[in-house]
Design an enzyme around this catalytic site. Structure first.
Site, PDB file in Angstrom:
ATOM      1  N   ARG A 205      48.669 -37.555  73.312  1.00 33.42           N
ATOM      2  CA  ARG A 205      48.085 -38.716  72.623  1.00 33.42           C
ATOM      3  C   ARG A 205      47.427 -39.606  73.656  1.00 33.42           C
ATOM      4  NH1 ARG A 205      53.455 -41.313  70.911  1.00 33.42           N
ATOM      5  NH2 ARG A 205      53.836 -40.408  72.958  1.00 33.42           N
ATOM      6  N   GLU A 206      46.227 -40.068  73.361  1.00 37.06           N
ATOM      7  CA  GLU A 206      45.604 -41.033  74.256  1.00 37.06           C
ATOM      8  C   GLU A 206      46.490 -42.272  74.322  1.00 37.06           C
ATOM      9  OE1 GLU A 206      41.538 -41.687  73.046  1.00 37.06           O
ATOM     10  OE2 GLU A 206      41.153 -39.540  73.067  1.00 37.06           O
TER      11      GLU A 206
ATOM     12  N   PHE B 128      54.578 -42.310  62.602  1.00 36.64           N
ATOM     13  CA  PHE B 128      53.365 -42.183  61.776  1.00 36.64           C
ATOM     14  C   PHE B 128      53.580 -42.698  60.352  1.00 36.64           C
ATOM     15  CE2 PHE B 128      52.265 -39.910  65.446  1.00 36.64           C
ATOM     16  CZ  PHE B 128      50.888 -39.908  65.529  1.00 36.64           C
ATOM     17  N   LEU B 129      54.433 -43.714  60.248  1.00 37.59           N
ATOM     18  CA  LEU B 129      54.659 -44.350  58.948  1.00 37.59           C
ATOM     19  C   LEU B 129      54.334 -45.842  59.022  1.00 37.59           C
ATOM     20  CD1 LEU B 129      57.925 -42.788  57.445  1.00 37.59           C
ATOM     21  CD2 LEU B 129      55.561 -42.473  56.699  1.00 37.59           C
ATOM     22  N   HIS B 130      53.359 -46.206  59.868  1.00 37.91           N
ATOM     23  CA  HIS B 130      52.966 -47.612  59.955  1.00 37.91           C
ATOM     24  C   HIS B 130      51.697 -47.805  59.139  1.00 37.91           C
ATOM     25  CE1 HIS B 130      56.005 -48.202  62.972  1.00 37.91           C
ATOM     26  NE2 HIS B 130      55.546 -47.142  63.614  1.00 37.91           N
TER      27      HIS B 130
ATOM     28  N   GLY C  86      41.775 -43.272  62.578  1.00 39.01           N
ATOM     29  CA  GLY C  86      40.478 -43.006  63.200  1.00 39.01           C
ATOM     30  C   GLY C  86      40.728 -42.198  64.456  1.00 39.01           C
TER      31      GLY C  86
ATOM     32  N   CYS D   1      40.408 -37.370  67.083  1.00 38.25           N
ATOM     33  CA  CYS D   1      40.965 -36.103  66.587  1.00 38.25           C
ATOM     34  C   CYS D   1      41.127 -36.046  65.063  1.00 38.25           C
ATOM     35  CB  CYS D   1      42.303 -35.828  67.255  1.00 38.25           C
ATOM     36  SG  CYS D   1      42.106 -35.426  69.005  1.00 38.25           S
TER      37      CYS D   1
ATOM     38  N   LYS E 205      43.071 -47.271  68.731  1.00 38.59           N
ATOM     39  CA  LYS E 205      44.467 -47.665  68.929  1.00 38.59           C
ATOM     40  C   LYS E 205      44.575 -48.331  70.294  1.00 38.59           C
ATOM     41  CE  LYS E 205      46.182 -43.281  70.764  1.00 38.59           C
ATOM     42  NZ  LYS E 205      47.199 -42.259  70.615  1.00 38.59           N
TER      43      LYS E 205
ATOM     44  N   ARG F 287      35.859 -43.560  69.339  1.00 39.43           N
ATOM     45  CA  ARG F 287      35.411 -42.544  68.389  1.00 39.43           C
ATOM     46  C   ARG F 287      36.081 -42.752  67.022  1.00 39.43           C
ATOM     47  NH1 ARG F 287      35.839 -37.241  72.255  1.00 39.43           N
ATOM     48  NH2 ARG F 287      37.507 -38.460  73.212  1.00 39.43           N
TER      49      ARG F 287
HETATM   50  P1  NAD Z   1      35.741 -35.447  75.864  1.00 35.90           P
HETATM   51  O1  NAD Z   1      34.468 -35.607  75.140  1.00 35.90           O
HETATM   52  O2  NAD Z   1      36.441 -36.645  76.410  1.00 35.90           O
HETATM   53  O3  NAD Z   1      35.510 -34.441  77.105  1.00 35.90           O
HETATM   54  C1  NAD Z   1      34.820 -33.235  77.030  1.00 35.90           C
HETATM   55  C2  NAD Z   1      34.116 -33.022  78.370  1.00 35.90           C
HETATM   56  O4  NAD Z   1      33.596 -31.687  78.438  1.00 35.90           O
HETATM   57  C3  NAD Z   1      32.930 -33.953  78.615  1.00 35.90           C
HETATM   58  O5  NAD Z   1      33.120 -34.666  79.814  1.00 35.90           O
HETATM   59  C4  NAD Z   1      31.731 -32.993  78.705  1.00 35.90           C
HETATM   60  O6  NAD Z   1      30.742 -33.445  79.615  1.00 35.90           O
HETATM   61  C5  NAD Z   1      32.401 -31.728  79.179  1.00 35.90           C
HETATM   62  N1  NAD Z   1      31.648 -30.485  78.925  1.00 35.90           N
HETATM   63  C6  NAD Z   1      31.053 -30.076  77.784  1.00 35.90           C
HETATM   64  N2  NAD Z   1      30.506 -28.858  77.959  1.00 35.90           N
HETATM   65  C7  NAD Z   1      30.763 -28.466  79.234  1.00 35.90           C
HETATM   66  C8  NAD Z   1      30.481 -27.313  80.012  1.00 35.90           C
HETATM   67  N3  NAD Z   1      29.803 -26.275  79.507  1.00 35.90           N
HETATM   68  N4  NAD Z   1      30.897 -27.260  81.297  1.00 35.90           N
HETATM   69  C9  NAD Z   1      31.580 -28.303  81.817  1.00 35.90           C
HETATM   70  N5  NAD Z   1      31.897 -29.418  81.145  1.00 35.90           N
HETATM   71  C10 NAD Z   1      31.495 -29.503  79.859  1.00 35.90           C
HETATM   72  O7  NAD Z   1      36.690 -34.636  74.891  1.00 35.90           O
HETATM   73  P2  NAD Z   1      38.308 -34.713  74.784  1.00 35.90           P
HETATM   74  O8  NAD Z   1      38.717 -35.906  74.012  1.00 35.90           O
HETATM   75  O9  NAD Z   1      38.900 -34.460  76.115  1.00 35.90           O
HETATM   76  O10 NAD Z   1      38.564 -33.446  73.848  1.00 35.90           O
HETATM   77  C11 NAD Z   1      38.418 -32.124  74.325  1.00 35.90           C
HETATM   78  C12 NAD Z   1      39.058 -31.191  73.312  1.00 35.90           C
HETATM   79  O11 NAD Z   1      40.465 -31.426  73.247  1.00 35.90           O
HETATM   80  C13 NAD Z   1      38.543 -31.358  71.889  1.00 35.90           C
HETATM   81  O12 NAD Z   1      38.519 -30.114  71.256  1.00 35.90           O
HETATM   82  C14 NAD Z   1      39.595 -32.240  71.250  1.00 35.90           C
HETATM   83  O13 NAD Z   1      39.684 -32.047  69.852  1.00 35.90           O
HETATM   84  C15 NAD Z   1      40.857 -31.741  71.924  1.00 35.90           C
HETATM   85  N6  NAD Z   1      41.946 -32.715  71.972  1.00 35.90           N
HETATM   86  C16 NAD Z   1      41.684 -34.013  72.266  1.00 35.90           C
HETATM   87  C17 NAD Z   1      42.735 -34.930  72.331  1.00 35.90           C
HETATM   88  C18 NAD Z   1      42.466 -36.394  72.636  1.00 35.90           C
HETATM   89  O14 NAD Z   1      43.383 -37.194  72.438  1.00 35.90           O
HETATM   90  N7  NAD Z   1      41.293 -36.770  73.090  1.00 35.90           N
HETATM   91  C19 NAD Z   1      44.044 -34.501  72.116  1.00 35.90           C
HETATM   92  C20 NAD Z   1      44.291 -33.156  71.850  1.00 35.90           C
HETATM   93  C21 NAD Z   1      43.212 -32.272  71.776  1.00 35.90           C
END
Ligand code: NAD
Length: 433
Positions: free
Chosen positions: A154-155, A252-254, A260, A263, A324, A331
């Site tokens: 989680r972020e 997750f009950l708040h 948003g 994810c 959050k 996003r």
């Molecule tokens: P993000 O947008 O923060 O980062 C993605 C990065 O990939 C970017 O910096 C982009 O420049 C880079 N990128 C894209 N194509 C590339 C390539 N060909 N070569 C090198 N770099 C490349 O995305 P994120 O939030 O880290 O999410 C990544 C994945 O993880 C998504 O599928 C998301 O659903 C999943 N995820 C995210 C979270 C979250 O909390 N952010 C949690 C679990 C899973």
């Protein structure tokens, strides 16, 4: 072990830095040259508590490197993680897999010995099969395994989540690849994190089913909150009353303004698309997505009602913009819809967020951004708390009242006590109380 992390965003950077902290030799790759430049200069491209120290420590220890050169990262790696974005595809809501496939092609071209290619990005069922096909096409003689390893961090609490996960899911039908993954995650296994080895398609689905379930829980309590308002019940007590039941659980009950973030919105939509393609409708998730969509603008109307039904040319202070606290991620933040609804009704918005303002500026036209909470509140006609940053939890109510032109407080996160706020002389609106 030598690890290459393709994509150095929230997931890639945090995962890469944590793997390095466990002693692996990690290179984080990103095609965004500006991001890599900042990382090389020790500047974090995202706000995540503790990340700068973690990165600095592992760069100094020579376990963590950054590059834009994917080939350099891939050559000699035991495991190559794909952690690029999978946003909603414009127009239809399917997961946009173009970044994943582009990365797979480049990886294929650079493979020079046996490696496991691991999809950490959230990807629909069957993506692993396509990644495997692309790798073979790009490099017909290469030896590799393809594994799904969804990420659950989680972020805002990403480092702790990564280092102490509830579980690690490895989707692999290939024993050689599974053995490599077990070595990669051995340090976490020693921390007692259960490792669940499943089929690759099952692992891909686990991630979507998990997020859809959590989105359902949030949406469920949000609708119960609406009922509470009609019948004179208190959703915080309802939530506690059901959450103490171990079969339900309190997380997750708040009740709030609707989910948003980076994810839940895109992953629930993508799950619906997959379910349609396979003729296995997910009616519950369909309802969740529809209810959550309408909720965000309804929160704007809640503010308008609290202000007596008319907001034209009135100034509204908005505290908290990110989806959050403890992240700068904007996003799909509910703040965007709430603010747009108020602007559509003619209101003027003055906003402050501790970390998210740079990300918010391009998304929120016409908003006046100010440097702290008090600059937002001073002389405004109402105060709306959208995101529950700690700094907004204990505002001096007497000072808030003296600073506002009219004492209206709308608390979309239920962080204040209604009786106390009303006793302080406010018109107070919150969620489900
Ligand atoms: P993000 O947008 O923060 O980062 C993605 C990065 O990939 C970017 O910096 C982009 O420049 C880079 N990128 C894209 N194509 C590339 C390539 N060909 N070569 C090198 N770099 C490349 O995305 P994120 O939030 O880290 O999410 C990544 C994945 O993880 C998504 O599928 C998301 O659903 C999943 N995820 C995210 C979270 C979250 O909390 N952010 C949690 C679990 C899973």
């Amino acid at each position: 072990m030598k690890i290459a992390m393709i994509g150095s965003g929230y997931v890639g950077l945090v995962s890469g830095a944590c793997f390095a902290d466990f002693g692996h030799d990690v290179v984080c790759v990103d095609k965004d040259a500006g991001k890599i430049e900042r990382l090389l200069a020790g500047v974090m491209p995202i706000y995540e508590p503790g990340l700068d120290d973690l990165v600095a420590r592992n760069v100094a220890g020579k376990r963590l490197r950054f590059t834009t050169d994917l080939g350099e990262g891939v050559r000699g790696a035991d495991a190559i993680f794909i952690a690029v974005g999978t946003p909603s595809r414009r127009g239809d809501g399917h997961a946009d897999l173009s970044y994943v496939y582009a990365a797979a092609k480049e990886i294929g071209e650079a493979l020079d010995g046996y490696a496991v290619v691991v999809t950490k990005s959230t990807v629909p069922v069957g993506t692993g099969d396509e990644v495997e096909r692309i790798l073979k096409e790009a490099n017909p003689t290469a030896e590799f395994g393809v594994v799904s390893n969804p990420e659950f961090l989680r972020e805002g609490a990403a480092i702790d989540d990564f280092k102490r996960p509830d579980r690690i899911v490895i989707g692999s039908e290939d024993p050689r690849a599974t053995a490599v993954m077990q070595q990669v995650y051995r340090p976490l296994y020693l921390n007692n994190a259960p490792i669940l080895v499943t089929g690759r398609r099952t692992a891909e689905l686990i991630k979507y089913a998990g997020n859809a379930f959590l989105a359902t829980k949030i949406t469920f309590i949000n609708e119960i909150a609406d009922l509470c308002e009609k019948v004179g019940a208190d959703v915080k007590d309802v939530s506690r009353g059901i959450g103490l039941d171990n079969r339900i659980g309190s997380k997750f009950l708040h009740a709030g303004p609707g989910y948003g973030g980076s994810c839940f919105p895109k992953d629930t939509l993508a799950l619906l698309k997959t379910s349609q393609d396979h003729e296995a409708p997910q009616r519950i998730v369909e309802a969740v997505v529809a209810v959550n969509d309408t909720r965000k603008r309804a929160m704007g109307r809640k503010v308008i009602a609290a202000m007596g039904g008319e907001v034209r040319d009135r100034t509204i202070a908005v505290l908290g913009l990110t989806f959050k606290p403890n992240t700068d991620d904007m996003r799909d933040s509910p703040a965007i819809s709430v603010i747009q609804t108020l602007q559509d009704a003619g209101a003027l918005i003055r906003a402050y967020d501790p970390e998210g303002m740079e990300q918010a500026k391009p998304l929120l036209a016409g908003v006046e951004f100010v440097g702290d909470a008090w600059a937002a509140i001073e002389g405004a006609d109402a105060l709306v708390i959208v995101t529950e940053w700690d700094a907004f939890r204990g505002l001096d109510l007497a000072r808030v009242k003296a600073s506002l032109k009219t004492p209206v407080l709308v608390d979309l996160r239920n962080i204040y006590d209604p009786a106390q706020v009303r006793a302080a002389g406010f018109t107070y609106a919150s969620i489900g109380r």
